[in-house]
Design an enzyme around this catalytic site. Sequence first.
Site, PDB file in Angstrom:
ATOM      1  CG  ASP A   1      -1.791   1.190   1.350  1.00  0.00           C
ATOM      2  OD1 ASP A   1      -2.007   1.867   0.326  1.00  0.00           O
ATOM      3  OD2 ASP A   1      -2.269   1.469   2.468  1.00  0.00           O
TER       4      ASP A   1
ATOM      5  CG  ASP B   1      -3.883   4.775  -2.051  1.00  0.00           C
ATOM      6  OD1 ASP B   1      -3.250   3.739  -1.765  1.00  0.00           O
ATOM      7  OD2 ASP B   1      -4.762   5.249  -1.319  1.00  0.00           O
TER       8      ASP B   1
END
Length: 508
Positions: free
Chosen positions: A105, A292
């Site tokens: 992430d 992201d």
Amino acid sequence: MGTRFQSFLLVFLLSCLILISTASCERNGDGTIRIGLKKRKLDRSNRLASQLFLKNRGSHWSPKHYFRLNDENADMVPLKNYLDAQYYGDITIGTPPQKFTVIFDTGSSNLWIPSTKCYLSVACYFHSKYKASQSSSYRKNGKPASIRYGTGAISGYFSNDDVKVGDIVVKEQEFIEATSEPGITFLLAKFDGILGLGFKEISVGNSTPVWYNMVEKGLVKEPIFSFWLNRNPKDPEGGEIVFGGVDPKHFKGEHTFVPVTHKGYWQFDMGDLQIAGKPTGYCAKGCSAIADSGTSLLTGPSTVITMINHAIGAQGIVSRECKAVVDQYGKTMLNSLLAQEDPKKVCSQIGVCAYDGTQSVSMGIQSVVDDGTSGLLNQAMCSACEMAAVWMESELTQNQTQERILAYAAELCDHIPTQNQQSAVDCGRVSSMPIVTFSIGGRSFDLTPQDYIFKIGEGVESQCTSGFTAMDIAPPRGPLWILGDIFMGPYHTVFDYGKGRVGFAKAA
């Protein structure tokens, strides 16, 4: 008998809910480490769980809390609905190695996994748990940790152990053993934990991220990592993350690089957005964006998402306040815009907003659909007015007639998105939906309907949703775009830590 049955039932549920597959890893002659990614197939159960999570969260969450860091009791990471994440990979922790499936992430910076001491959270019973007592390389730490996720929090404590990512072993890496996990989000998740690849500035507890240790200990050839996300649903290979470089076979041409403007997230500046070749005007003077990998969605300001919703026929909220503003003040607003007034100040000049130099459309569409006190109503009218001003300005640049501009603004009032939720669309219209174009580093990046529409099922049972969601971030952090897998799928993405930049190229 009862105990045996309960044990059998638990094993059965574990077998049904845990994703069992392997991810490949490879050390190459060029000094890079490649981690094969697994891709979760979209299904109705996870989509329903996602909607329930958002519904339960809504009344307790406000956009103004989104970027609050270093609270006296806990830290805050970007609020995510990880049930929408699709890509995972495997790591191991400890000696002998204990395997965990994690999301890599770029929107957070900590490594956390469930602890064997997680007794009271049901989610922990459906995922692999770290057993410190079984690792000879474990080092006790004990520092408490808490990461808030809107209505809940992951809490636990820090520990140190050897973490293996591909063939790279990071000695004595600090990570969080989660002893408490919030409800449905992590209960139904197909991953055990999160491995954050963001900057240390947003790391909970000021913990040194795994990626930092890879670089500082000379474990990678170059301070670069890159993502290739395979968007072909028929291909068993989910994608690949390369630590230490890039894989040339996964992109075409040259990358367009833009500098990181705010360390913490992989944040950069972008230009205006176009819908079917038509500029929206909202980011004509620039907007901020974040790359992201921890979400499949693409999130942006309500003003622009409403315009996209209208263009693709997405369902939205019918806002009475919005329609009232257009009906009562539309012509006056148009006259002000024709007089070259700043769209952000038009609403204060006509008395709908009490402009103080900080008020802006980014205060959020949540207020536009609120009912109750006069204060909320005034704020709703103001937010609706500011959005309508942007819509009208966009149409004026296209030399539309006043009648057409007012009609367009009224139509958009029927397509205002629910904050941070996806909108349903007609699967039969996907092929005719417009291309949405982002301007980054002076280059245009197109997203086709096949890129931004999620389809579940086939035939009459099929369901389609837009991957665009609305979330309004107040200045100075906002307005902000969050470019998830919808964008990173068609565009191979390079995260250049050494030079502080992000690069995009057409994926191959």
